[in-house]
Design an enzyme around this catalytic site. Structure first.
Site, short mmCIF file in Angstrom:
data_model
loop_
_atom_site.label_atom_id
_atom_site.label_comp_id
_atom_site.label_asym_id
_atom_site.label_seq_id
_atom_site.Cartn_x
_atom_site.Cartn_y
_atom_site.Cartn_z
N LYS A 46 41.57 105.09 175.32
CA LYS A 46 42.58 104.08 174.95
C LYS A 46 43.79 104.14 175.88
O LYS A 46 44.25 103.11 176.39
CB LYS A 46 43.04 104.34 173.51
CG LYS A 46 44.30 103.61 173.12
CD LYS A 46 44.76 103.95 171.71
CE LYS A 46 45.60 105.19 171.56
NZ LYS A 46 47.03 105.07 171.84
N ASN A 47 44.30 105.35 176.11
CA ASN A 47 45.56 105.46 176.86
C ASN A 47 45.39 105.23 178.35
O ASN A 47 46.37 105.08 179.08
CB ASN A 47 46.22 106.80 176.57
CG ASN A 47 46.75 106.86 175.14
OD1 ASN A 47 46.82 105.83 174.46
ND2 ASN A 47 47.13 108.04 174.69
N CYS A 155 59.04 105.27 166.45
CA CYS A 155 57.85 105.17 165.62
C CYS A 155 57.70 106.46 164.83
O CYS A 155 58.57 107.32 164.89
CB CYS A 155 56.61 104.87 166.46
SG CYS A 155 56.09 106.26 167.42
N ARG A 160 61.42 106.98 170.73
CA ARG A 160 60.58 106.76 171.93
C ARG A 160 61.36 105.96 172.97
O ARG A 160 61.12 104.76 173.16
CB ARG A 160 59.30 106.02 171.56
CG ARG A 160 58.48 106.59 170.42
CD ARG A 160 57.55 107.68 170.81
NE ARG A 160 56.56 107.35 171.82
CZ ARG A 160 55.33 106.95 171.59
NH1 ARG A 160 54.92 106.77 170.36
NH2 ARG A 160 54.48 106.73 172.58
N ASP A 346 48.84 114.97 171.62
CA ASP A 346 47.95 114.09 170.85
C ASP A 346 46.85 114.86 170.12
O ASP A 346 46.07 114.25 169.38
CB ASP A 346 47.33 113.02 171.76
CG ASP A 346 48.35 112.01 172.24
OD1 ASP A 346 49.44 111.95 171.64
OD2 ASP A 346 48.07 111.29 173.22
N ARG A 438 43.70 102.24 165.24
CA ARG A 438 44.40 101.92 166.49
C ARG A 438 43.79 102.68 167.66
O ARG A 438 43.82 102.21 168.79
CB ARG A 438 45.87 102.28 166.38
CG ARG A 438 46.62 101.45 165.36
CD ARG A 438 48.08 101.77 165.39
NE ARG A 438 48.53 101.81 166.77
CZ ARG A 438 49.59 102.46 167.20
NH1 ARG A 438 50.33 103.13 166.38
NH2 ARG A 438 49.93 102.42 168.48
#
Ligand code: EPU
Length: 460
Positions: A46-47, A155, A160, A346, A438
């Protein structure tokens, strides 16, 4: 001027409430105690995919990206690219729509072609759903000479800021203003510069992606010092180079970009998701399982594998991936999150779930997002013994966790709760699983295929 978001907590509560109002709420029901065995296919990262898709804005030619995961965040990015004048075609989704299969069956290929450059505004409605929308800022500015991107707020994992992104683009000659909550950036043509991108918590991944992408079309040479070294930055640089950019040093703290006049289309395969892989490594370990991870880059996971081996998990390289097994109660350890190649933030929450069941006291220190501990309160509800002291948590292993109703709060915290649920005694229900959707492609289907008792249900 563009510092920390002062209203992070209020903004988060508002965001959660307004997103829930728009979504059908679902939960996971997990009956713990099943040992995981078998093979799991790791999806594309994803990233990596998010800034790579944004890079399609740098060219007039069509781009094809493969191994793109089918995730809520990716759909948010393609919707945003649609607003910005791109046509997007997802081959596997199209195949599904035609009745050719129940699940995405292709290679995760997305075709993107910008056909209209008239609208360069990434609006609040998009950015509030996904902070990585900031990735369009550098490409829009470099290609169109202007960009208007809603300023992302904080968030659930903390404040952030994007000050380093903006400082880097300013160094390339952009004029940057804040207007009505939007970042407004303009430049006739960016000019190469020497830029230091380090901040109080180290390098910035998306900041490096933004400045590096923008510098590809700048006049002259750009040097980024204290660049992020994450594999996702290397993947983006590889993609940009395949489009005709001249980037060297990606993967090291010093990246050099010789600007070119234009970029061609791309044909790029996204790397495997190291965070999804790490989550499945821990899923196998926590259930005393024996799981093979296919499509997995062990060289992207060295700090994680080192930590798992230290506590007694067996990780072996096999058939282009890894096999991970564990047959005993694990040892405690200390871990500190750091930018790559250190232990990734993460995977901090997922490691905590594992250490909740180890034989002694562990300390986990969060050095990238010091407030990223939303999972602690939920793990306590499942019988964990965790004490938080500033950015450090002391985790004392317990004999077992017990199933409970818990709440997903952000993507990786939710993954940690799923892992805890897999091994807890009894039933765990996790609400608000849109957080996990997500970033994990069909996680419940992948876990069920390995033997987990997990179901998705409406959350009324
Ligand atoms: N920071 C600043 N100023 C900036 C930018 C960042 O001070 O302008 C600080 C941050 O507050 C943080 C640290 O620098 O303390 C690192 O943040 P970074 O910019 O690297 O985070 P990011 O690029 O916004 C990406 C991932 C995150 C991952 C972090 C760190 C994407 C889309 N997101 O975020 O992934 O945690 O890097 O590795 O690539 C996730 O996937 O769950 C996730 C949150």
């Amino acid at each position: 001027m563009f510092g920390l978001s002062p209203t992070g907590a209020v903004w988060c509560a508002y965001l959660a409430a307004s997103m829930e109002a728009e979504m059908a709420l679902e939960k996971f029901i997990i009956n713990g105690g099943r040992r995981l065995t078998g093979t799991v296919q790791i999806s594309g990262a994803k990233n990596s995919a998010l800034p790579i898709l944004a890079a399609a804005l740098l060219t007039d030619e069509p781009c094809t990206f493969s191994n793109v995961p089918d995730l809520a965040d990716i759909r948010a990015m393609t919707d945003l690219l649609g607003d910005l004048g791109a046509e997007v075609f997802r081959e596997d989704r199209e195949a599904k729509a035609n009745g050719n299969g129940d699940e995405p069956s292709g290679d995760g290929s997305l075709k993107i072609c910008v056909t209209d450059e008239s609208d360069s505004h990434a609006k609040y409605e998009r950015v509030r759903k996904m902070r990585a929308s900031i990735s369009v800022l550098g490409p829009l500015l470099a290609k169109r000479g202007k960009a208007r991107v809603s300023m992302p707020g904080g968030c659930a994992i903390g404040s952030r800021p994007v000050n380093l992104h903006l400082r880097g683009l300013q160094a390339l000659g952009a004029k940057i203003e804040l207007d009505g909550g939007d970042i407004v950036a303009t430049a006739k043509r960016l000019k190469g510069a020497e830029i230091f991108l380090g901040g109080p918590f180290g390098s910035t991944v998306l900041g490096t992606a933004n400045v590096m992408s923008a510098a590809t079309l700048a006049k002259g040479t750009t040097l980024i010092e204290s660049a992020a070294c994450e594999p996702e930055v290397v993947d983006l640089a590889d993609c940009l180079n395949s489009m005709g950019a001249k980037i060297s040093g990606a993967g090291s703290p010093r990246i050099i970009i010789e600007g070119v006049d234009q970029l061609a289309g791309a044909n790029h395969e996204v790397i495997p998701d190291r965070i999804e892989a790490g989550t499945f490594l821990i899923a196998s370990a926590i259930t005393n399982g024996d799981v093979h991870l296919a499509n997995c880059r062990l060289d992207h996971l060295m700090a994680v594998i080192d930590k798992l081996r230290e506590v007694g998990v067996i990780v072996e390289k096999s058939n282009g991936g890894a096999t991970v097994s564990s047959a005993r109660r694990l040892e405690p350890t200390d871990a500190t999150t750091q930018p790559f190649p250190g232990f990734p933030t993460d995977l901090q929450a997922q490691l905590m779930s594992l250490l909740c069941l180890s034989d002694g006291n562990s300390a986990i220190t969060e050095k990238v997002f010091p407030d990223r501990f939303m999972h602690v309160a939920e793990l306590l509800r499942m019988g964990a013994n965790i004490r938080k002291e500033g950015p450090t948590t002391i985790v004392t292993g317990v004999k077992h966790l017990v199933g409970a109703p818990v709440m997903a709060s952000d993507l990786r915290a939710s993954a940690a709760l799923v892992l805890a649920g897999l091994v807890a005694k009894g039933t765990t229900t996790i609400s608000r699983v849109y957080h996990i959707d997500r970033g994990y492609e069909r996680i419940e289907a992948k876990l069920a295929a390995l033997g987990a008792d997990i179901q998705r249900a409406a959350d009324n």
